[in-house]
Design a protein around this motif. Structure first.
Motif, PDB file in Angstrom:
ATOM      1  N   GLU A  30       0.892  -1.290   0.062  1.00  0.00           N
ATOM      2  CA  GLU A  30      -0.011   0.064  -0.056  1.00  0.00           C
ATOM      3  C   GLU A  30       0.903   1.280   0.008  1.00  0.00           C
ATOM      4  OE1 GLU A  30      -2.747  -0.549   3.227  1.00  0.00           O
ATOM      5  OE2 GLU A  30      -3.818  -2.190   2.527  1.00  0.00           O
ATOM      6  N   LEU A  31       2.229   1.254  -0.256  1.00  0.00           N
ATOM      7  CA  LEU A  31       2.884   2.229  -0.409  1.00  0.00           C
ATOM      8  C   LEU A  31       2.920   3.145  -1.604  1.00  0.00           C
ATOM      9  CD1 LEU A  31       6.129   1.037   1.281  1.00  0.00           C
ATOM     10  CD2 LEU A  31       4.765   2.411   2.244  1.00  0.00           C
ATOM     11  N   TYR A  32       3.266   4.208  -1.725  1.00  0.00           N
ATOM     12  CA  TYR A  32       3.074   5.143  -2.711  1.00  0.00           C
ATOM     13  C   TYR A  32       4.352   6.024  -2.734  1.00  0.00           C
ATOM     14  CZ  TYR A  32      -1.836   4.545  -3.678  1.00  0.00           C
ATOM     15  OH  TYR A  32      -3.279   3.943  -3.855  1.00  0.00           O
ATOM     16  N   LEU A  33       4.873   6.086  -4.203  1.00  0.00           N
ATOM     17  CA  LEU A  33       6.100   6.793  -4.169  1.00  0.00           C
ATOM     18  C   LEU A  33       5.707   8.095  -5.245  1.00  0.00           C
ATOM     19  CD1 LEU A  33       9.068   6.965  -3.695  1.00  0.00           C
ATOM     20  CD2 LEU A  33       9.584   5.441  -5.449  1.00  0.00           C
ATOM     21  N   PHE A  34       6.218   9.248  -5.060  1.00  0.00           N
ATOM     22  CA  PHE A  34       5.696  10.396  -6.016  1.00  0.00           C
ATOM     23  C   PHE A  34       4.117  10.265  -6.511  1.00  0.00           C
ATOM     24  CE2 PHE A  34      10.356   9.536  -6.325  1.00  0.00           C
ATOM     25  CZ  PHE A  34      10.635  10.671  -5.975  1.00  0.00           C
ATOM     26  N   GLY A  35       3.528   9.813  -5.707  1.00  0.00           N
ATOM     27  CA  GLY A  35       1.982   9.675  -5.942  1.00  0.00           C
ATOM     28  C   GLY A  35       1.478   8.621  -6.768  1.00  0.00           C
ATOM     29  N   GLU A  36       2.402   7.744  -7.098  1.00  0.00           N
ATOM     30  CA  GLU A  36       2.147   6.347  -7.877  1.00  0.00           C
ATOM     31  C   GLU A  36       2.284   5.269  -6.658  1.00  0.00           C
ATOM     32  OE1 GLU A  36       1.089   6.138 -10.840  1.00  0.00           O
ATOM     33  OE2 GLU A  36       1.155   8.588 -11.108  1.00  0.00           O
ATOM     34  N   PRO A  37       1.415   4.303  -7.061  1.00  0.00           N
ATOM     35  CA  PRO A  37       1.623   2.780  -6.274  1.00  0.00           C
ATOM     36  C   PRO A  37       2.857   2.171  -6.380  1.00  0.00           C
ATOM     37  CG  PRO A  37      -0.169   2.935  -7.334  1.00  0.00           C
ATOM     38  CD  PRO A  37       0.222   4.079  -7.848  1.00  0.00           C
ATOM     39  N   VAL A  38       3.383   1.692  -5.266  1.00  0.00           N
ATOM     40  CA  VAL A  38       4.973   0.961  -5.629  1.00  0.00           C
ATOM     41  C   VAL A  38       4.462  -0.154  -6.201  1.00  0.00           C
ATOM     42  CG1 VAL A  38       6.823   0.113  -4.495  1.00  0.00           C
ATOM     43  CG2 VAL A  38       5.970   2.265  -3.810  1.00  0.00           C
ATOM     44  N   HIS A  39       5.151  -0.774  -7.110  1.00  0.00           N
ATOM     45  CA  HIS A  39       4.735  -2.244  -7.888  1.00  0.00           C
ATOM     46  C   HIS A  39       5.888  -3.202  -7.610  1.00  0.00           C
ATOM     47  CE1 HIS A  39       1.225  -0.537  -9.735  1.00  0.00           C
ATOM     48  NE2 HIS A  39       1.664   0.518 -10.201  1.00  0.00           N
ATOM     49  N   PHE A  40       6.575  -3.141  -6.455  1.00  0.00           N
ATOM     50  CA  PHE A  40       7.831  -3.949  -6.129  1.00  0.00           C
ATOM     51  C   PHE A  40       7.067  -4.981  -5.304  1.00  0.00           C
ATOM     52  CE2 PHE A  40      10.131   0.262  -6.082  1.00  0.00           C
ATOM     53  CZ  PHE A  40      10.748  -0.064  -7.402  1.00  0.00           C
ATOM     54  N   SER A  41       7.774  -6.024  -5.429  1.00  0.00           N
ATOM     55  CA  SER A  41       7.263  -7.377  -4.562  1.00  0.00           C
ATOM     56  C   SER A  41       7.564  -6.788  -3.031  1.00  0.00           C
ATOM     57  CB  SER A  41       8.004  -8.495  -4.861  1.00  0.00           C
ATOM     58  OG  SER A  41       9.526  -8.270  -4.458  1.00  0.00           O
ATOM     59  N   ALA A  42       6.668  -7.577  -2.176  1.00  0.00           N
ATOM     60  CA  ALA A  42       7.015  -7.288  -0.795  1.00  0.00           C
ATOM     61  C   ALA A  42       8.388  -7.577  -0.491  1.00  0.00           C
ATOM     62  CB  ALA A  42       6.049  -8.265  -0.041  1.00  0.00           C
ATOM     63  N   THR A  43       9.063  -8.545  -0.942  1.00  0.00           N
ATOM     64  CA  THR A  43      10.531  -8.921  -0.450  1.00  0.00           C
ATOM     65  C   THR A  43      11.422  -7.426  -0.756  1.00  0.00           C
ATOM     66  OG1 THR A  43      10.398 -11.177  -0.704  1.00  0.00           O
ATOM     67  CG2 THR A  43      12.496 -10.454  -0.737  1.00  0.00           C
ATOM     68  N   ALA A  44      11.187  -7.207  -2.206  1.00  0.00           N
ATOM     69  CA  ALA A  44      12.076  -5.895  -2.518  1.00  0.00           C
ATOM     70  C   ALA A  44      11.856  -4.769  -1.782  1.00  0.00           C
ATOM     71  CB  ALA A  44      11.824  -5.883  -3.975  1.00  0.00           C
ATOM     72  N   THR A  45      10.479  -4.734  -1.476  1.00  0.00           N
ATOM     73  CA  THR A  45      10.143  -3.493  -0.479  1.00  0.00           C
ATOM     74  C   THR A  45      10.751  -3.711   0.572  1.00  0.00           C
ATOM     75  OG1 THR A  45       7.947  -3.187  -1.733  1.00  0.00           O
ATOM     76  CG2 THR A  45       8.221  -2.023   0.336  1.00  0.00           C
ATOM     77  N   TYR A  46      10.806  -4.522   1.349  1.00  0.00           N
ATOM     78  CA  TYR A  46      11.170  -4.965   2.708  1.00  0.00           C
ATOM     79  C   TYR A  46      13.071  -4.663   2.566  1.00  0.00           C
ATOM     80  CZ  TYR A  46       7.012  -7.203   4.685  1.00  0.00           C
ATOM     81  OH  TYR A  46       6.051  -7.519   4.773  1.00  0.00           O
ATOM     82  N   SER A  47      13.418  -5.087   1.413  1.00  0.00           N
ATOM     83  CA  SER A  47      14.900  -4.953   1.084  1.00  0.00           C
ATOM     84  C   SER A  47      15.305  -3.391   1.128  1.00  0.00           C
ATOM     85  CB  SER A  47      15.539  -5.622   0.057  1.00  0.00           C
ATOM     86  OG  SER A  47      15.084  -6.998   0.090  1.00  0.00           O
ATOM     87  N   ILE A  48      14.505  -2.785   0.124  1.00  0.00           N
ATOM     88  CA  ILE A  48      14.886  -1.194   0.008  1.00  0.00           C
ATOM     89  C   ILE A  48      14.739  -0.534   1.187  1.00  0.00           C
ATOM     90  CG2 ILE A  48      13.884   0.766  -1.283  1.00  0.00           C
ATOM     91  CD1 ILE A  48      13.318  -0.985  -3.628  1.00  0.00           C
ATOM     92  N   GLY A  49      13.571  -0.880   1.995  1.00  0.00           N
ATOM     93  CA  GLY A  49      13.109  -0.194   3.293  1.00  0.00           C
ATOM     94  C   GLY A  49      14.309  -0.424   4.237  1.00  0.00           C
ATOM     95  N   PHE A  50      14.747  -1.684   4.344  1.00  0.00           N
ATOM     96  CA  PHE A  50      16.028  -2.045   5.245  1.00  0.00           C
ATOM     97  C   PHE A  50      17.162  -1.130   4.963  1.00  0.00           C
ATOM     98  CE2 PHE A  50      19.750  -4.287   6.080  1.00  0.00           C
ATOM     99  CZ  PHE A  50      19.986  -4.282   7.447  1.00  0.00           C
ATOM    100  N   PHE A  51      17.556  -1.242   3.681  1.00  0.00           N
ATOM    101  CA  PHE A  51      18.900  -0.305   3.316  1.00  0.00           C
ATOM    102  C   PHE A  51      18.700   0.856   3.477  1.00  0.00           C
ATOM    103  CE2 PHE A  51      20.089  -4.542   0.915  1.00  0.00           C
ATOM    104  CZ  PHE A  51      21.223  -4.795   1.594  1.00  0.00           C
ATOM    105  N   GLY A  52      17.405   1.376   3.268  1.00  0.00           N
ATOM    106  CA  GLY A  52      17.254   2.947   3.425  1.00  0.00           C
ATOM    107  C   GLY A  52      17.229   3.383   4.974  1.00  0.00           C
TER     108      GLY A  52
END
Length: 80
Positions: A30-52
């Motif tokens: 349910e995340l949005y980036l620049f007004g658009e929904p994020v179309h990454f897999s849950a694992t990719a979103t978790y990974s990007i979030g962790f590195f951030g």
């Protein structure tokens, strides 16, 4: 090498905790980036979030090390 470990290890642990807390509250689909929904897999979103989170926590630890320097360390001249 020791300073690198002093920065990266605690920031790694805090980033892990921050990710757990953040993604307990927020659904990665349910995340949005620049007004658009994020179309990454849950694992990719978790990974990007962790590195951030790790990057932000490492910057915080690095600033702590920077501000802990003594005046002698700041004002010393190289090679003199």
């Amino acid at each position: 090498m020791r300073k690198l470990i002093e920065v990266l290890w605690p920031s790694f642990l805090v980033a892990g905790l921050a990710e757990i807390v953040f993604f307990t509250v927020v659904n990665p689909q349910e995340l949005y980036l620049f007004g658009e929904p994020v179309h990454f897999s849950a694992t990719a979103t978790y990974s990007i979030g962790f590195f951030g989170f790790w990057l932000v926590c490492a910057a915080s630890s690095l600033m702590t090390l920077f501000f802990q320097r003594t005046s002698a360390e700041i004002n010393k001249l190289d090679g003199v």
